[in-house]
Design an enzyme around this catalytic site. Structure first.
Site, PDB file in Angstrom:
ATOM      1  N   GLY A  40       0.780  -1.276   0.070  1.00 22.14           N
ATOM      2  CA  GLY A  40       0.031   0.058   0.068  1.00 22.14           C
ATOM      3  C   GLY A  40       0.956   1.225  -0.086  1.00 22.14           C
ATOM      4  O   GLY A  40       1.937   1.242   0.546  1.00 22.14           O
ATOM      5  N   LYS A  41       0.557   2.061  -0.989  1.00 20.61           N
ATOM      6  CA  LYS A  41       1.468   3.360  -1.008  1.00 20.61           C
ATOM      7  C   LYS A  41       1.692   4.072   0.485  1.00 20.61           C
ATOM      8  O   LYS A  41       2.723   4.313   0.526  1.00 20.61           O
ATOM      9  CB  LYS A  41       0.950   4.210  -2.217  1.00 20.61           C
ATOM     10  CG  LYS A  41       0.977   3.436  -3.561  1.00 20.61           C
ATOM     11  CD  LYS A  41       0.523   4.402  -4.323  1.00 20.61           C
ATOM     12  CE  LYS A  41       0.311   3.582  -5.945  1.00 20.61           C
ATOM     13  NZ  LYS A  41       1.497   2.781  -6.274  1.00 20.61           N
ATOM     14  N   GLU A 143      -4.019   6.626  -3.577  1.00 22.75           N
ATOM     15  CA  GLU A 143      -4.777   5.272  -3.653  1.00 22.75           C
ATOM     16  C   GLU A 143      -6.070   5.309  -2.630  1.00 22.75           C
ATOM     17  O   GLU A 143      -6.132   4.427  -1.826  1.00 22.75           O
ATOM     18  CB  GLU A 143      -3.856   4.240  -3.315  1.00 22.75           C
ATOM     19  CG  GLU A 143      -4.017   2.949  -4.236  1.00 22.75           C
ATOM     20  CD  GLU A 143      -3.042   2.147  -3.798  1.00 22.75           C
ATOM     21  OE1 GLU A 143      -2.571   1.314  -4.808  1.00 22.75           O
ATOM     22  OE2 GLU A 143      -2.256   1.829  -2.657  1.00 22.75           O
ATOM     23  N   ASP A 253       7.378   5.127  -3.628  1.00 26.31           N
ATOM     24  CA  ASP A 253       7.035   5.088  -2.109  1.00 26.31           C
ATOM     25  C   ASP A 253       8.314   5.380  -1.339  1.00 26.31           C
ATOM     26  O   ASP A 253       8.112   6.137  -0.415  1.00 26.31           O
ATOM     27  CB  ASP A 253       6.351   3.809  -1.598  1.00 26.31           C
ATOM     28  CG  ASP A 253       5.160   3.559  -2.563  1.00 26.31           C
ATOM     29  OD1 ASP A 253       4.449   4.491  -3.050  1.00 26.31           O
ATOM     30  OD2 ASP A 253       4.605   2.299  -2.458  1.00 26.31           O
ATOM     31  N   ALA A 283      15.725   0.986  -2.507  1.00 27.67           N
ATOM     32  CA  ALA A 283      14.686  -0.008  -2.381  1.00 27.67           C
ATOM     33  C   ALA A 283      14.514  -1.105  -3.341  1.00 27.67           C
ATOM     34  O   ALA A 283      13.718  -1.953  -3.197  1.00 27.67           O
ATOM     35  CB  ALA A 283      13.263   0.982  -2.391  1.00 27.67           C
ATOM     36  N   GLY A 288      10.010  -7.286  -2.603  1.00 27.44           N
ATOM     37  CA  GLY A 288       8.985  -6.603  -1.858  1.00 27.44           C
ATOM     38  C   GLY A 288       9.033  -5.029  -1.684  1.00 27.44           C
ATOM     39  O   GLY A 288      10.038  -4.616  -2.267  1.00 27.44           O
TER      40      GLY A 288
HETATM   41  O1  RIB Z   1       3.597   1.470  -4.924  1.00 32.46           O
HETATM   42  C1  RIB Z   1       3.636   0.217  -4.512  1.00 32.46           C
HETATM   43  C2  RIB Z   1       2.304  -0.317  -4.010  1.00 32.46           C
HETATM   44  O2  RIB Z   1       1.260  -0.188  -4.866  1.00 32.46           O
HETATM   45  C3  RIB Z   1       2.402  -1.826  -3.526  1.00 32.46           C
HETATM   46  O3  RIB Z   1       2.704  -2.094  -2.500  1.00 32.46           O
HETATM   47  C4  RIB Z   1       0.766  -2.308  -3.722  1.00 32.46           C
HETATM   48  O4  RIB Z   1       0.012  -2.391  -2.582  1.00 32.46           O
HETATM   49  C5  RIB Z   1       0.138  -0.995  -4.379  1.00 32.46           C
HETATM   50  O5  RIB Z   1      -0.609   0.004  -3.831  1.00 32.46           O
END
Ligand code: RIB
Length: 305
Positions: A40-41, A143, A253, A283, A288
């Site tokens: 998740g961003k 998001e 991110d 990163a 992951g």
């Molecule tokens: O930016 C990468 C993220 O985008 C991933 O971790 C995925 O969950 C999506 O939200």
């Protein structure tokens, strides 16, 4: 004293399949390897900033399910304050299905669940609870429901924070929200969408100049680093750190989290972008979204400082 980093964004669990190449539509590629990661961003950005020593608070939502509990405890273990991470009783935790190929490139499809149920009112109330945000950096990604992201930026600006908007994904964004944005961090595709400029003569600097942010647009360029386009003044490039790429998921991110951490620590924009570019590069060196995000010593080595 350093300011806080307040991240408003999504929290997902990433279900990842690694294979030699990405399938074409309608095709099955066998022989892959499965991994589950935290993602998740918003969660990734918060983790990147915390790993670099920032005091980080994450505002977002997960579901009342095992994925949500796992996501919450991973963030807490990374040092992120999750007191503003809501648990939605009826929506599932966000899930991202991610395919990664041998070159580390990915495609991602997200079932947003609780992230898209996060209302503007809830974020406004959480930000109001924090009082003055003078000296703090508020980092918002998209998001979420776009009106929730917009509310976060508006409230953050009103409370005196420096605001960063990472327009990812660039869907449903009303560009009028850019008046509340100090620093905008699109990639080239997101910049094209926001500026309405596309085509073979696309020029990132002039597209960025068309966007009415307060301070600068910082265009992330993957392995080419970043281009900083100040509102006043000439654009300047920041080259990427050369690394062996394993997985590009979460690189943007890491960039955003490191940028926010450096600015909250009082560093100049130039130094903050250099650190952010290096963090984004590092990163990509582990599988992951979060595993390769650097600690300060790793960043110092990469920057030769
Ligand atoms: O930016 C990468 C993220 O985008 C991933 O971790 C995925 O969950 C999506 O939200």
């Amino acid at each position: 004293m350093s300011g806080r980093v307040i991240v408003v964004g999504s929290v997902n669990v990433d279900l990842v399949v690694w294979s030699a190449r990405l399938p074409a539509p309608g095709e099955t590629v066998s022989g892959g390897r499965f991994e589950q990661h935290d993602g998740g961003k918003g969660g990734n950005q918060a983790t990147a900033a915390a790993r670099l020593g920032a005091s980080v608070l994450l505002l977002g939502a997960v579901g009342a399910d095992s994925f949500g509990a796992q996501a919450r405890s991973a963030l807490a273990a990374a040092g992120v304050d999750v007191s503003g991470l809501a648990t939605n009783p009826t929506e599932a935790t966000g899930i991202a299905l991610i395919l990664v190929d041998a070159a580390g490139e990915n495609v991602i499809s997200v079932a947003s669940g609780a992230n898209l149920a996060l209302e503007p009112d809830a974020i406004e109330a959480e930000l109001a609870r924090l009082g003055s945000l003078v000296g703090d950096v508020v980092l918002v990604s998209n998001e979420l429901v776009p009106s929730t992201a917009a509310a976060a930026l508006r409230c953050a600006r009103a409370a005196g924070a420096r605001t960063i908007f990472n327009p990812a994904p660039a869907v449903g964004i009303d560009v009028s929200l850019l008046e509340f944005v100090d620093l905008l961090t699109p990639n080239r595709g997101e910049l094209a969408v926001l500026s309405g400029r596309t085509g073979s003569d696309f020029d990132a600097a002039s597209a960025a100049r068309a966007l009415p942010v307060r301070e600068a647009v910082i265009v992330t360029l993957g392995s080419a680093g970043a281009l900083v386009v100040p509102r006043d003044g000439a654009p300047w490039p920041v080259p990427a750190t050369v690394v062996e790429v394993v997985d590009t998921t979460g690189a943007g991110d890491a960039f955003n989290g490191a940028l926010a951490a450096a600015l909250a620590d009082g560093r100049s924009l130039e130094e903050a972008v250099r650190r952010a570019v290096a963090a984004g590069s590092l990163a990509t060196t582990r599988p992951g979204a979060r595993e390769g995000m650097p600690i300060p010593a790793e960043l110092d080595v990469a920057l030769g400082s």
